[in-house]
Design an enzyme around this catalytic site. Sequence first.
Site, PDB file in Angstrom:
ATOM      1  N   GLU A 126      37.414 -18.951  11.933  1.00 50.15           N
ATOM      2  CA  GLU A 126      36.203 -18.198  11.591  1.00 50.15           C
ATOM      3  C   GLU A 126      35.370 -17.894  12.840  1.00 50.15           C
ATOM      4  O   GLU A 126      35.515 -18.526  13.883  1.00 50.15           O
ATOM      5  CB  GLU A 126      35.366 -18.992  10.570  1.00 50.15           C
ATOM      6  CG  GLU A 126      34.065 -18.343  10.135  1.00 50.15           C
ATOM      7  CD  GLU A 126      34.186 -16.969   9.463  1.00 50.15           C
ATOM      8  OE1 GLU A 126      34.635 -16.016  10.147  1.00 50.15           O
ATOM      9  OE2 GLU A 126      33.814 -16.840   8.293  1.00 50.15           O
ATOM     10  N   ARG A 163      40.896 -14.820   1.410  1.00 48.46           N
ATOM     11  CA  ARG A 163      39.771 -15.645   1.861  1.00 48.46           C
ATOM     12  C   ARG A 163      39.885 -17.011   1.192  1.00 48.46           C
ATOM     13  O   ARG A 163      40.214 -17.119   0.008  1.00 48.46           O
ATOM     14  CB  ARG A 163      38.431 -14.999   1.505  1.00 48.46           C
ATOM     15  CG  ARG A 163      37.276 -15.806   2.078  1.00 48.46           C
ATOM     16  CD  ARG A 163      35.925 -15.196   1.827  1.00 48.46           C
ATOM     17  NE  ARG A 163      34.893 -16.093   2.352  1.00 48.46           N
ATOM     18  CZ  ARG A 163      33.668 -16.159   1.902  1.00 48.46           C
ATOM     19  NH1 ARG A 163      33.261 -15.346   0.934  1.00 48.46           N
ATOM     20  NH2 ARG A 163      32.804 -17.012   2.422  1.00 48.46           N
ATOM     21  N   HIS A 164      39.603 -18.047   1.952  1.00 46.42           N
ATOM     22  CA  HIS A 164      39.687 -19.424   1.454  1.00 46.42           C
ATOM     23  C   HIS A 164      38.814 -19.635   0.212  1.00 46.42           C
ATOM     24  O   HIS A 164      37.894 -18.864  -0.063  1.00 46.42           O
ATOM     25  CB  HIS A 164      39.277 -20.413   2.543  1.00 46.42           C
ATOM     26  CG  HIS A 164      37.845 -20.275   2.958  1.00 46.42           C
ATOM     27  ND1 HIS A 164      36.810 -20.845   2.250  1.00 46.42           N
ATOM     28  CD2 HIS A 164      37.286 -19.616   3.999  1.00 46.42           C
ATOM     29  CE1 HIS A 164      35.669 -20.544   2.837  1.00 46.42           C
ATOM     30  NE2 HIS A 164      35.929 -19.790   3.912  1.00 46.42           N
TER      31      HIS A 164
END
Length: 191
Positions: free
Chosen positions: A85, A7-8
Site C-alpha cells: 500500500e 482489494r483486501h
Amino acid sequence: MKIYLLRHSKTKENEYYHIQGRKDYPLSPLGIDEAHMMAKELKKLNIPFDSFYSSPLTRARETLEIVLEELKINSDYKIVDGLIEREFGSIEGESLSTMIYDRIKAEDVPGLEKRKDIVKRTRDAIDYIIKESSDKENILIVTHAHVIKSIMMSIDDSLSYDLKLENLSLNCLEYKDNKLSISYCNRKLVN
C-alpha cells in the site's frame, strides 16, 4: 491475459475508517467472514486462475489465503513488494476526514508517497507480473485501494484517487497485443 485485482478484506482499522497505509494489520473477524463469502461468490464465476500474487501486508495475504482455501486451489502465491500500500506518512493511523483527504489529494502530508512515485512503482509491479506470467491466462492479485487506483491511473490518466474502491471489490485488466486496458472496476461480489 486477464489480471484480476482484488482489494483486501476488512481490518478493524477499515471498520473505524482509519488510514492504514503500510501499518500491518490482520483481517478482523468481520473481514474474515466477508472474505469467505466473497470467495464463494468468486467461485461461481468459474475463472480458471493460474497465477497468484499478493502485497506483503498481512491483510492482503490473509485475503488471498482465504480465496485459495475456498476455491480449493493448492497453489503457492508470490509476494511482490511493489504491491504494498501507499505510504501515507504522518497521517497513517488517523481517521479519514474530508480535510485529511484533501491534504492527500494536494500531496500536503509529510512522508506521503507522491502520486508519480506510486503510479510508477505499481506499474512496474504489474509489468513484472505480466512478464513473469507470460504463459498464464488469469492472474489474481490481492492488494490495496491506492495500489489498484494507481495501476488504473497508469492506464487511463483521466482517473484519480477519487475513484471509490470497496473492500473485496474485483477489478479486471486485460493485457492483449502488448497493451493493458481496464475491463471493469469495483465489482462487488458480496454486499
